[in-house]
Design a protein around this motif. Structure first.
Motif, PDB file in Angstrom:
ATOM      1  N   TRP A  74       0.785  -1.156  -0.099  1.00  0.00           N
ATOM      2  CA  TRP A  74       0.098  -0.005  -0.016  1.00  0.00           C
ATOM      3  C   TRP A  74       0.845   1.404   0.083  1.00  0.00           C
ATOM      4  N   MET A  75       2.198   1.142   0.185  1.00  0.00           N
ATOM      5  CA  MET A  75       3.126   2.325   0.178  1.00  0.00           C
ATOM      6  C   MET A  75       3.929   2.169  -1.233  1.00  0.00           C
ATOM      7  N   ALA A  76       3.541   1.247  -2.043  1.00  0.00           N
ATOM      8  CA  ALA A  76       4.418   0.943  -3.371  1.00  0.00           C
ATOM      9  C   ALA A  76       4.418   2.099  -4.202  1.00  0.00           C
ATOM     10  N   SER A  77       3.495   2.758  -4.234  1.00  0.00           N
ATOM     11  CA  SER A  77       3.316   3.944  -5.207  1.00  0.00           C
ATOM     12  C   SER A  77       2.467   5.019  -4.697  1.00  0.00           C
ATOM     13  N   PRO A  78       2.586   6.099  -5.503  1.00  0.00           N
ATOM     14  CA  PRO A  78       1.634   7.226  -5.066  1.00  0.00           C
ATOM     15  C   PRO A  78       0.199   6.929  -5.149  1.00  0.00           C
ATOM     16  N   GLU A  79      -0.241   6.066  -6.228  1.00  0.00           N
ATOM     17  CA  GLU A  79      -1.707   5.568  -6.577  1.00  0.00           C
ATOM     18  C   GLU A  79      -2.068   4.715  -5.243  1.00  0.00           C
ATOM     19  N   HIS A  80      -1.135   3.687  -5.031  1.00  0.00           N
ATOM     20  CA  HIS A  80      -1.659   2.791  -3.813  1.00  0.00           C
ATOM     21  C   HIS A  80      -1.664   3.701  -2.552  1.00  0.00           C
TER      22      HIS A  80
ATOM     23  N   PHE B 295       8.785  -0.484  -8.544  1.00  0.00           N
ATOM     24  CA  PHE B 295       7.815   0.221  -7.793  1.00  0.00           C
ATOM     25  C   PHE B 295       8.089   1.661  -7.313  1.00  0.00           C
ATOM     26  N   PRO B 296       7.310   2.594  -7.671  1.00  0.00           N
ATOM     27  CA  PRO B 296       7.810   4.000  -7.195  1.00  0.00           C
ATOM     28  C   PRO B 296       7.371   4.083  -5.770  1.00  0.00           C
ATOM     29  N   TRP B 297       8.092   3.417  -4.747  1.00  0.00           N
ATOM     30  CA  TRP B 297       7.893   3.735  -3.465  1.00  0.00           C
ATOM     31  C   TRP B 297       7.601   5.181  -2.999  1.00  0.00           C
ATOM     32  N   VAL B 298       6.716   5.141  -1.976  1.00  0.00           N
ATOM     33  CA  VAL B 298       6.346   6.549  -1.461  1.00  0.00           C
ATOM     34  C   VAL B 298       7.258   6.747  -0.217  1.00  0.00           C
ATOM     35  N   ARG B 299       7.646   7.964   0.207  1.00  0.00           N
ATOM     36  CA  ARG B 299       8.501   7.921   1.453  1.00  0.00           C
ATOM     37  C   ARG B 299       7.572   7.994   2.582  1.00  0.00           C
ATOM     38  N   LEU B 300       7.794   7.000   3.799  1.00  0.00           N
ATOM     39  CA  LEU B 300       7.096   7.103   4.988  1.00  0.00           C
ATOM     40  C   LEU B 300       6.341   8.278   5.666  1.00  0.00           C
ATOM     41  N   PRO B 301       7.528   9.211   5.534  1.00  0.00           N
ATOM     42  CA  PRO B 301       6.966  10.606   6.321  1.00  0.00           C
ATOM     43  C   PRO B 301       5.660  11.153   5.849  1.00  0.00           C
ATOM     44  N   THR B 302       5.532  10.846   4.227  1.00  0.00           N
ATOM     45  CA  THR B 302       4.552  11.392   3.547  1.00  0.00           C
ATOM     46  C   THR B 302       3.332  10.823   3.236  1.00  0.00           C
ATOM     47  N   SER B 303       3.545   9.555   3.675  1.00  0.00           N
ATOM     48  CA  SER B 303       2.715   8.257   3.240  1.00  0.00           C
ATOM     49  C   SER B 303       1.264   8.536   4.016  1.00  0.00           C
ATOM     50  N   LEU B 304       0.246   8.635   3.350  1.00  0.00           N
ATOM     51  CA  LEU B 304      -1.124   8.666   3.963  1.00  0.00           C
ATOM     52  C   LEU B 304      -1.504   7.179   4.499  1.00  0.00           C
ATOM     53  N   GLN B 305      -0.805   6.099   3.641  1.00  0.00           N
ATOM     54  CA  GLN B 305      -1.146   4.569   4.213  1.00  0.00           C
ATOM     55  C   GLN B 305      -0.347   4.515   5.438  1.00  0.00           C
TER      56      GLN B 305
ATOM     57  N   ALA C 248      16.702  -1.625  -7.891  1.00  0.00           N
ATOM     58  CA  ALA C 248      16.709  -0.399  -7.190  1.00  0.00           C
ATOM     59  C   ALA C 248      15.572  -0.325  -6.353  1.00  0.00           C
ATOM     60  N   SER C 249      14.469  -0.895  -6.917  1.00  0.00           N
ATOM     61  CA  SER C 249      13.149  -0.876  -6.076  1.00  0.00           C
ATOM     62  C   SER C 249      13.306  -1.849  -4.857  1.00  0.00           C
ATOM     63  N   LEU C 250      14.282  -2.781  -4.818  1.00  0.00           N
ATOM     64  CA  LEU C 250      14.557  -3.760  -3.690  1.00  0.00           C
ATOM     65  C   LEU C 250      15.186  -2.911  -2.668  1.00  0.00           C
ATOM     66  N   ALA C 251      16.072  -2.354  -3.073  1.00  0.00           N
ATOM     67  CA  ALA C 251      16.802  -1.336  -2.247  1.00  0.00           C
ATOM     68  C   ALA C 251      16.019  -0.311  -1.544  1.00  0.00           C
ATOM     69  N   THR C 252      15.095   0.312  -2.218  1.00  0.00           N
ATOM     70  CA  THR C 252      14.256   1.372  -1.465  1.00  0.00           C
ATOM     71  C   THR C 252      13.200   0.507  -0.573  1.00  0.00           C
ATOM     72  N   TYR C 253      12.697  -0.749  -0.990  1.00  0.00           N
ATOM     73  CA  TYR C 253      11.811  -1.472  -0.200  1.00  0.00           C
ATOM     74  C   TYR C 253      12.637  -1.938   1.275  1.00  0.00           C
ATOM     75  N   THR C 254      13.823  -2.197   1.147  1.00  0.00           N
ATOM     76  CA  THR C 254      14.523  -2.657   2.239  1.00  0.00           C
ATOM     77  C   THR C 254      14.701  -1.450   3.027  1.00  0.00           C
ATOM     78  N   ASN C 255      15.007  -0.225   2.524  1.00  0.00           N
ATOM     79  CA  ASN C 255      14.919   0.977   3.444  1.00  0.00           C
ATOM     80  C   ASN C 255      13.582   1.140   4.265  1.00  0.00           C
ATOM     81  N   ARG C 256      12.663   1.188   3.403  1.00  0.00           N
ATOM     82  CA  ARG C 256      11.153   1.238   4.053  1.00  0.00           C
ATOM     83  C   ARG C 256      10.896   0.226   5.051  1.00  0.00           C
TER      84      ARG C 256
END
Lengths: 391, 461
Positions: free
Chosen positions: A159-165, A271-281, A314-322
């Motif tokens: 649910w945080m994987a993209s701005p649409e999600h 996946f264009p992951w969103v940043r957690l501090p700005t994530s609504l989900q 690249a997406s995996l790296a971002t996911y690991t961070n999240r």
């Protein structure tokens, strides 16, 4: 003929139609009669949902999950939640990953937890399509009966994987799940565009139990339609007979074929992951945790598992961070949790849903976690302050 | 803003207490006007320009008439006012219709040129408030009412929100005096208003919107249905439009009553009419009397022999049809009613018809004729209407699949109306019966009725 001045003294003569009485019917109540009518309506609407709950046959058996077609029946969710709490079960709450989209009810996470522990202790309260923003609303407005229990809350990073999600924007094929559970007037996501009148109606439904109960009737007995609409579909069927048939059977069937993601032809994805501090989900998920804890529940959070095999580098790296950020927050807030490693690729049906083997593996791993054992063995309930003599 | 939406509830809960607080002060009309403009602007704020133009122009026309010493000058101001109103109405309501027909004519003549579509949206309620405002200038010209010197009050008369978008089309002689005198709202006004509102809400949500489900299904694809379904859908539409429009009127009158205004009765059990003349005295009374007073009588009414009387009736009904909408279906609907009136006017006045023909037979005949005419009113095109009529008279059978619950509800309403106009009326006046009916209606609305907010049919006119 010349007039004497611009102002004329003419008495208005209303047409004879204005003398017609009050209306073309006799439905006209005095204030005393209105009080009687209001009392009767109030009594019926106040008592009916409770009476209905007593009379409606609802006996969830082993591995019960809310039928797929009743995903919008929040009254039933509340009822099942209360029942499971009263039976001292651990509630497993989340989206279709918990519900078990690609598996039958005998192959879900809660089933395997029950099977491996040898007791019916875990109740599947998964609801299809319930993203965190909706889940927080579900718990806040319809999950009041869930209190002083053990709750396994699933956090699905999808649910945080993209701005649409994340409900920040609406794409071409965007479909908003469970809009009635979102914030309606303040803090609603940008992609929620319902008219204000509908939003106000939703707010009324939250505070008027009979409206939610009426929704249950529609969902459970009339194919998610209003009674008038249902009678147009079934012109000669009796609504009373429809109600007598009882609640739909528990969601036994899977909603998708039992195939791995590769067999489905899904390819690796960035996946264009969103940043957690700005994530609504993410904020909504945090709110869900707070709501549950405020009601005296012991909460255990299960993060993922996410199908990391499907992610590009690249997406995996971002996911690991999240994932790390989520874990940090859980640690900081002293919330027991488990972030499982990726399941074997062949056990994943898509980005987030495991197949039955995946659920079994996940359940087995979960039961071995120390944090989970501690969570599972401690009694739930509101922490009471120690007595004064003990301080 | 629709009466049966939550946004209206909020609007009213905000506007009403302030109204109660200021009703005895000079702020009453400004507040009512502001509330009415907010109510109207909810659809589109730009529409306010149109209503303001209508208000200012007619207010000015009467001012100029009042200052004119000669009759011909007064007539000039009146004519200009009427022409301006009809021009605006024509532009917004009929420009598309005229263009389409001219293009069809050009194509038929083989011309390669086509006029561009005007692309204007029909502002909601324009026909209603324009007619209401026109009645003021005409009545003043006829010396039937006084000039209203206060512009705010006149603007409030034109835009009063309970009846702004779909009537009743009030006359200045009824509403302006109510605006002039200090408002007193009694307990009965509140309870009567509430009773009217609940009945209107039930008619709209429980009955009209229910029947619409079946009617829309059949009328949107008439080629898929046979005679029984088309007949039932036509009857259902007759009831749907009655419940829809009279429901709106009941709600409008109820809100008006709660604010201390007595708006005119617009429907009086029209399907119990025993003749077409009687029907038009019971159906959309504010419009039929408007056409009677401002079209039929000025044309000569029934004062100049039979031929002219019939000609005037036909013209009035055709204009009435066209008022409802810019489409040939409405013209045919008006023509059918005109034909019906022409054919039955003499008959209805005979002793045989009045005394020998049983009342239920007369009612059934009128209802059948009115329903037949509704086919043209509701059909999406003239082609569809002829298809429906052809299929109805083909007599081919297929299961109509009409919901029995809807049939039961309509039957209950019909039985109620019959009782209301018969000796059994005293039963309906018993307190337990009235309270029982209200409780049933509220419970039905709360639990059973559909939740959607379908617009009113007459908003499109």
């Amino acid at each position: 003929m010349k007039r004497q001045g611009p102002q004329r003294e003419i008495q208005p003569q209303p047409p004879p139609e204005y003398s017609v009485a009050y209306a073309s019917h006799d439905v006209r109540l005095s204030w005393r009669e209105w009080i009687v009518a209001a009392a009767l309506v109030g009594a019926v609407l106040g008592l009916l949902p409770g009476q209905w709950e007593r009379r409606e046959r609802f006996q969830p058996g082993e591995d019960y999950r809310i039928p797929y077609e009743l995903g919008n029946d929040y009254w039933l969710f509340g009822r099942y939640g209360r029942l499971a709490c009263s039976q001292n079960k651990t509630l497993v709450i989340g989206d279709s990953v918990i519900w078990g989209h690609y598996v039958t009810k005998e192959h879900t996470l809660s089933h395997y937890l029950n099977a491996f522990t040898g007791e019916q202790r875990f109740a599947n309260l998964g609801v299809d399509g319930i993203h965190p923003a909706a889940l927080a609303g579900l718990l806040e407005y319809y999950g009041r009966g869930i209190s002083n229990s053990r709750v396994i809350l699933h956090c699905n990073p999808l649910w945080m994987a993209s701005p649409e999600h994340d409900l920040q924007q609406a794409g071409k094929d965007f479909r908003l799940n469970h809009p009635a559970l979102l914030p309606q007037l303040v803090g609603s996501p940008g992609c929620y565009t319902a008219p204000y009148s509908d939003r106000l109606g939703t707010c009324v439904e939250r505070v008027a139990p009979f409206r939610n109960w009426a929704r249950h009737l529609r969902a459970a007995y009339f194919e998610n339609a209003d009674l008038p609409e249902w009678t147009v579909r079934h012109p000669y069927d009796s609504p009373i007979q429809a109600v007598r048939r009882g609640l739909p059977s528990p969601g036994s069937r899977a909603q998708g074929s039992h195939l791995s993601w590769q067999a489905r032809g899904i390819v690796e994805h960035d996946f264009p992951w969103v940043r957690l501090p700005t994530s609504l989900q993410w904020k909504s998920f945090q709110r869900a945790v707070r709501i549950l804890r405020a009601r005296g529940n012991r909460v255990f959070v299960l993060v993922g598992p996410f199908n990391e095999h499907m992610l590009e580098k690249a997406s995996l790296a971002t996911y690991t961070n999240r994932k790390g950020e989520i874990q940090d927050w859980l640690r900081q807030n002293d919330i027991p949790h488990y972030v499982p490693p990726a399941l074997p690729s062949q056990y994943c049906a898509d980005a987030s849903h495991p197949l039955s083997e995946g659920y079994a593996l996940l359940a087995a791993e979960l039961l071995e976690q120390k944090s989970f054992i501690r969570f599972d063995t401690r009694p739930a309930g509101r922490r009471r302050p120690p007595p004064a003599s003990a301080r | 803003m629709l009466f049966h939406t939550w946004i209206f509830v909020v609007f009213f809960l905000l506007a009403y207490p302030v109204y109660l607080a200021v009703k005895a002060t000079r702020w009453r009309e400004p507040w009512l006007l502001l509330a009415s403009y907010v109510f109207y602007a909810w659809w589109n704020p730009l529409y306010l320009l149109l209503i303001a133009r209508c208000t200012l122009m007619d207010y000015l026309a009467v001012l100029l008439m009042a200052r004119s010493q000669s009759r011909w000058l007064k007539r000039l101001w009146l004519s200009l006012s009427i022409a301006a109103n009809l021009a605006v109405l024509g532009l917004f309501k009929y420009a598309g219709f005229v263009t389409d027909n001219l293009n069809a004519l050009l194509a038929w003549l083989g011309a390669s040129y086509a006029l561009p579509a005007p692309g204007v949206l029909l502002p909601v309620g324009i026909s209603f408030y324009t007619f209401q405002s026109m009645s003021y200038t005409i009545d003043y010209y006829r010396d039937q009412i006084q000039k209203e010197p206060n512009l705010i009050r006149y603007a409030t008369f034109v835009a009063l929100f309970p009846q702004l978008v779909a009537g009743p089309i009030e006359r200045a002689a009824n509403l302006l005096p109510q605006l002039r005198r200090p408002q007193r709202i009694s307990r009965d006004d509140l309870t009567d208003g509430l009773s009217l509102f609940v009945v209107g809400l039930f008619k709209k949500l429980a009955l009209a919107d229910y029947l619409a489900l079946y009617v829309d299904k059949v009328y949107d694809a008439p080629a898929q249905y046979q005679a029984p379904a088309l007949i039932l859908a036509s009857f259902a539409f007759g009831w749907q439009i009655y419940f829809d429009f009279s429901g709106y009127t009941d709600m409008a009158r109820g809100i008006g009553r709660m604010m201390g205004f007595r708006l005119m009765l617009n429907f009086n059990n029209p399907y119990l009419a025993t003749g077409l003349g009687d029907f038009w005295k019971r159906w959309h009374i504010s419009l039929s009397t408007w056409f009677r007073d401002y079209v039929y009588i000025p044309l000569g009414g029934n004062r100049a022999g039979s031929f002219n009387t019939y000609r005037n009736m036909v013209l009035t009904m055709l204009i009435c049809g066209l008022w409802h909408g810019a489409a040939w279906t409405f013209v045919v609907w008006g023509a059918l009613h005109a034909l019906g009136r022409v054919l039955t006017r003499r008959l209805e006045s005979t002793a045989f018809y009045r005394q020998k023909v049983p009342r239920p037979v007369k009612q059934a005949l009128v209802f059948a004729f009115v329903t037949f005419a509704w086919i043209f009113f509701r059909a999406n095109s003239i082609g569809d209407a002829w298809l429906i009529v052809g299929r109805i008279f083909s007599g081919r059978w297929a299961d109509p699949a009409f919901p029995l619950l809807a049939l039961g509800l309509v039957a209950c309403v019909w039985a109620y109306q019959h009782m209301h106009e018969s000796g059994a009326r005293r039963v309906l006046r018993l307190a337990p019966v009235r309270v029982g009916i209200v409780v049933f209606m509220i419970l039905y609305l709360a639990v059973v009725a559909g939740g959607g907010a379908q617009p009113f049919i007459y908003f499109q006119f």
